[in-house]
Scaffold this motif. Structure first.
Motif, mmCIF file in Angstrom:
data_model
loop_
_atom_site.group_PDB
_atom_site.id
_atom_site.type_symbol
_atom_site.label_atom_id
_atom_site.label_comp_id
_atom_site.label_asym_id
_atom_site.label_seq_id
_atom_site.Cartn_x
_atom_site.Cartn_y
_atom_site.Cartn_z
ATOM 1 N N SER A 81 0.842 -1.197 0.000
ATOM 2 C CA SER A 81 0.000 0.000 0.000
ATOM 3 C C SER A 81 0.876 1.246 0.000
ATOM 4 N N SER A 82 0.618 2.131 -0.921
ATOM 5 C CA SER A 82 1.256 3.441 -0.888
ATOM 6 C C SER A 82 0.491 4.308 0.108
ATOM 7 N N PRO A 83 1.186 4.871 1.134
ATOM 8 C CA PRO A 83 0.455 5.517 2.232
ATOM 9 C C PRO A 83 -0.033 6.927 1.925
ATOM 10 N N THR A 84 -0.787 7.053 0.831
ATOM 11 C CA THR A 84 -1.499 8.314 0.622
ATOM 12 C C THR A 84 -2.616 8.414 1.662
ATOM 13 N N TRP A 85 -3.068 9.607 1.890
ATOM 14 C CA TRP A 85 -4.143 9.803 2.865
ATOM 15 C C TRP A 85 -5.394 9.051 2.436
ATOM 16 N N GLU A 86 -5.660 9.057 1.137
ATOM 17 C CA GLU A 86 -6.837 8.348 0.631
ATOM 18 C C GLU A 86 -6.718 6.848 0.906
ATOM 19 N N ASN A 87 -5.521 6.275 0.727
ATOM 20 C CA ASN A 87 -5.349 4.841 0.973
ATOM 21 C C ASN A 87 -5.427 4.508 2.460
ATOM 22 N N VAL A 88 -4.842 5.359 3.303
ATOM 23 C CA VAL A 88 -4.853 5.106 4.748
ATOM 24 C C VAL A 88 -6.279 5.084 5.284
ATOM 25 N N ILE A 89 -7.053 6.105 4.936
ATOM 26 C CA ILE A 89 -8.424 6.202 5.450
ATOM 27 C C ILE A 89 -9.376 5.314 4.660
ATOM 28 N N GLY A 90 -9.216 5.276 3.347
ATOM 29 C CA GLY A 90 -10.097 4.444 2.532
ATOM 30 C C GLY A 90 -9.976 2.971 2.874
ATOM 31 N N GLY A 91 -8.764 2.520 3.178
ATOM 32 C CA GLY A 91 -8.588 1.126 3.565
ATOM 33 C C GLY A 91 -9.313 0.789 4.850
ATOM 34 N N GLN A 92 -9.276 1.694 5.809
ATOM 35 C CA GLN A 92 -10.009 1.469 7.058
ATOM 36 C C GLN A 92 -11.510 1.405 6.806
ATOM 37 N N LEU A 93 -12.013 2.291 5.958
ATOM 38 C CA LEU A 93 -13.445 2.279 5.633
ATOM 39 C C LEU A 93 -13.850 0.982 4.935
ATOM 40 N N ASN A 94 -12.998 0.508 4.030
ATOM 41 C CA ASN A 94 -13.330 -0.718 3.303
ATOM 42 C C ASN A 94 -13.426 -1.922 4.235
#
Length: 534
Positions: A118-131
């Motif tokens: 995972s590339s730790p963009t803000w979208e990936n960090v938060i989006g992954g938690q939501l998913n």
């Protein structure tokens, strides 16, 4: 009352308020204030230890913990039902499509990865938690651009989630406490645990984790204390959390018993993380000259004597302590166009998984759903109806420090093609990572940050050791720059001028050369890389 963590991201992610609640931010702040000072001390200890290894050229089992290794009586806590059978585990990032496909894959476990894949963009960090929250609530689906819809299978058919937070070395620059960034490890662990621990217990599972980049038993002790604090904070009993530790650093290979001992109330196993292990070996002994020079990445098979010593010691240690031993990654990505590529690769994957099962491993990793049945066949043939083979104690195994460090037993030498491949993989992976894509199919292999690290560290090692490549050419900075220039031009020709300009190829080229050629070795390419994200 102490202030909660502060969000400093320039742009909010859709639905981020569902993850970054006041209560969750207060929990992150509590974790940060209690544990970040110890994290900082342990990172400093890594540097001091590396300097000592460079000075002496040696690494050995710790005399001060010999009593732990010698004590035959202690065991880790029994595995919970959801982690008894781990014969096939699939890995991948936590984007929405992967979340659905991994859970549906037929694997027993999904390593939901906030780290190397995972590339730790803000979208990936938060989006992954939501998913993940959406998956546990069964409100997740995905429709491809072509209109194909993906939805979850019945709950009993889904893989068990084991989340992997970032390593201790990375900070999350978008969340601060008292003016300091919160360690990415605490952010990923804290948000996942806070939102899902009780939900998972109600589902008959629990908050399970993979712990990456661990370098010592003291770092395992820190994680154990994090678990104890977190469980008490939300009102769950000790031992609810379970952790599998990746033995993917050379120093951790000398402390497997000690790591399990520190985590024994929460430990569920160890994993042989092969690519990061080779990266760590190069990094740790980068000043040792030709003795520790590795050949091309693809020439270092798991059957090499020093890799056999590492994996057999892992199985013996795990089974002696009642823990699962999980094998390495099959990174092949099946081709939809070339059956011959698939046939050859499937033969190699099958041989790799057959060897792991015969060696006593209780399960193994794959990177693609099409490989799940193949890996399962290898382990089914050995396990049958048994969930694992911890009874195979491997008392025949006795591994010395010299065997773990016998890199010079390899006869192969680095090649010009190996150098070109390292540049090609590094360039393509870093460019995708800078765009926010952390798991990338390159040349029919699923590459992540670990393979990019070994690519650039091998280049650094070959150049700084003055290696003469097979065929007579010397590896120099000038040669590497020329190869990188040709690869960049080849990419431009392949993708076209418009797509090339829309990508981040020049930045990737420059970052690769920096981390591969700078006189001072950069410990992790993702640290300077994070400064270029978003």
């Amino acid at each position: 009352m102490s202030a909660p963590a502060t969000v400093t991201a320039p742009r909010p992610v859709q639905r981020q308020h569902e993850v970054l609640t006041d209560a969750a931010l207060a929990f992150l702040a509590a974790l940060h204030r209690r544990f970040t000072p110890r994290r900082d001390e342990l990172l400093a200890r890594r540097t001091e230890r590396r300097a000592e290894i460079a000075r002496t050229g040696r690494l050995d089992f710790l005399p001060e913990t010999a009593h732990i290794r010698a004590d035959p009586d202690w065991r880790v806590a029994p595995a919970p039902p959801a982690l008894q059978d781990r014969r096939v585990e699939i890995t991948g990032p936590t984007d929405r499509k992967m979340t659905v496909n991994a859970l549906n894959s037929g694997a027993r476990v999904w390593l939901a990865d906030f780290e190397d894949a995972s590339s730790p963009t803000w979208e990936n960090v938060i989006g992954g938690q939501l998913n993940l929250i959406d998956a546990f609530e069964r409100r997740i689906d995905f429709t491809s651009p072509e209109g194909k819809r993906y939805a979850l299978r019945p709950a009993e058919e889904l893989a068990t989630v084991v989340a992997r937070p970032r390593g201790w070395h990375l900070d999350e620059r978008h969340l601060t406490v008292d003016g300091r960034p919160v360690p990415g490890a605490l952010v990923d662990f804290g948000l996942y645990f806070f939102h899902n621990a009780h939900r998972l217990v109600a589902l008959g599972k629990g908050p399970y984790f993979y712990l990456p980049k661990t370098e010592s038993y003291l770092e395992a002790r820190l994680w154990n204390d994090v678990f104890l604090f977190a469980q008490e904070y939300v009102g769950l009993p000790p031992g609810t959390v379970r952790a599998t530790v990746l033995i993917e650093t050379i120093t951790a290979a000398f402390e497997m018993d000690e790591i399990l001992h520190e985590l024994r109330e929460h430990a569920s196993g160890l994993n042989a993380g092969r690519w990061d292990y080779l990266f760590s070996l190069i990094k740790t002994f980068r000043d040792a000259g030709e003795h520790f020079v590795l050949p091309d990445r693809n020439a270092v098979a798991m059957t090499a004597p020093f890799m056999r010593a590492y994996t057999e010691l892992l199985v013996r240690t795990c089974h002696r302590r009642g823990a699962h031993a999980i094998g390495g990654m099959a990174a092949f990505i099946p081709s939809r166009k070339d059956p011959e590529v698939n046939r050859t690769a499937f033969e190699k994957v099958r041989a790799d998984k057959d060897r792991e099962a015969a060696d006593g491993f209780d399960g193994s990793w794959v990177a693609h759903p099409d490989l799940v049945p193949l890996a399962r066949e290898s382990f089914d043939a050995v396990l049958g109806e048994r969930p694992h083979q911890k009874g195979q104690l491997r008392d025949d195994v006795s591994v010395t420090a010299d065997q773990l460090l016998a890199v010079d037993s390899l006869k192969a030498r680095p090649t010009a093609e190996g150098l070109r491949n390292a540049v090609a993989v590094g360039l393509r992976y870093i460019e995708a990572w800078l765009r926010g894509v952390g798991a990338v199919a390159i040349f029919n292999l699923m590459e992540d940050a670990a393979t990019a690290e070994i690519s650039r560290s091998q280049i650094w090692q070959w150049v700084h050791a003055g290696v003469v490549l097979e065929g007579g050419e010397k590896a120099t900075a000038e040669v590497v720059r020329a190869v990188a220039g040709r690869e960049l031009a080849a990419v431009r020709d392949a993708v076209g001028a418009e797509a090339f300009a829309a990508g981040r190829w020049r930045e990737a080229h420059d970052l690769l050369l920096k981390v591969a050629l700078d006189e001072e070795f950069v410990e992790f390419l993702t640290v300077p890389g994070c400064e270029l994200l978003e």
